[in-house]
Design a protein around this motif. Structure first.
Motif, PDB file in Angstrom:
ATOM      1  N   GLN A 176      88.447  67.877  10.175  1.00  0.00           N
ATOM      2  CA  GLN A 176      87.670  68.319   9.016  1.00  0.00           C
ATOM      3  C   GLN A 176      86.877  67.168   8.428  1.00  0.00           C
ATOM      4  N   GLU A 177      87.487  66.017   8.366  1.00  0.00           N
ATOM      5  CA  GLU A 177      86.782  64.832   7.860  1.00  0.00           C
ATOM      6  C   GLU A 177      85.624  64.471   8.790  1.00  0.00           C
ATOM      7  N   SER A 188      82.773  66.951   8.364  1.00  0.00           N
ATOM      8  CA  SER A 188      82.059  66.833   7.088  1.00  0.00           C
ATOM      9  C   SER A 188      81.064  65.665   7.094  1.00  0.00           C
ATOM     10  N   HIS A 223      76.523  69.802  13.116  1.00  0.00           N
ATOM     11  CA  HIS A 223      77.424  70.742  12.439  1.00  0.00           C
ATOM     12  C   HIS A 223      77.024  72.190  12.748  1.00  0.00           C
TER      13      HIS A 223
END
Length: 145
Positions: free
Chosen positions: A38-39, A42, A49
């Motif tokens: 997730q990091e 982001s 993405h």
């Protein structure tokens, strides 16, 4: 999960490798792995993405397709001892005896896996309903009085 199914579901090599890594982890390590992913996601540029989101959607669609195919085969197991799938293949699809079986079991034909297309699932459904009507009508006509 076998390698062939993983390749079928996950559209990219990266997704396949990440799944295999995730699958080997215990629950605590899985949570850590997901937090790291997730990091990482982001911090990615928008175009990367966006591609990841498209790939994830494709993977979800592939899972749904795989489950639908398994469901059809599972549902047919209830009646297959009582009907001739080869006769259904010839009568309702105009195909060889083995054609329907190959698609239900996702066999390889000329090097690629084959399965039923949505319109063919509808033909199979209509065929089963037609056979059901014929059985019901025949049963109703039986009378030894």
């Amino acid at each position: 999960m076998n390698k062939e199914l993983i390749n079928k579901i996950f559209p990219t090599q990266e997704m396949q490798e990440e799944f295999l890594t995730y699958q080997k982890l215990n629950e605590a390590d899985r949570d850590k792995f997901m937090a790291e992913k997730q990091e990482q996601f982001s911090e990615e540029p928008a175009d990367i993405h966006s591609q990841r989101v498209e790939d994830a959607i494709k993977a979800g669609e592939n899972v749904v397709e795989e489950l639908q195919e398994l469901l059809i085969l599972k549902q047919l197991q209830n009646v297959s001892p009582f009907i001739s799938l080869s006769e259904i293949s010839k009568t309702y699809f105009g195909k060889s005896r083995s054609w329907l079986s190959q698609r239900l079991h996702e066999n390889k034909v000329r090097g690629r896996r084959v399965n039923l297309k949505p319109e063919e699932v509808n033909i199979l459904k209509s065929a089963l309903l037609d056979i059901s009507d014929k059985l019901r009508n025949t049963a109703m006509q039986l009378d030894f009085s």
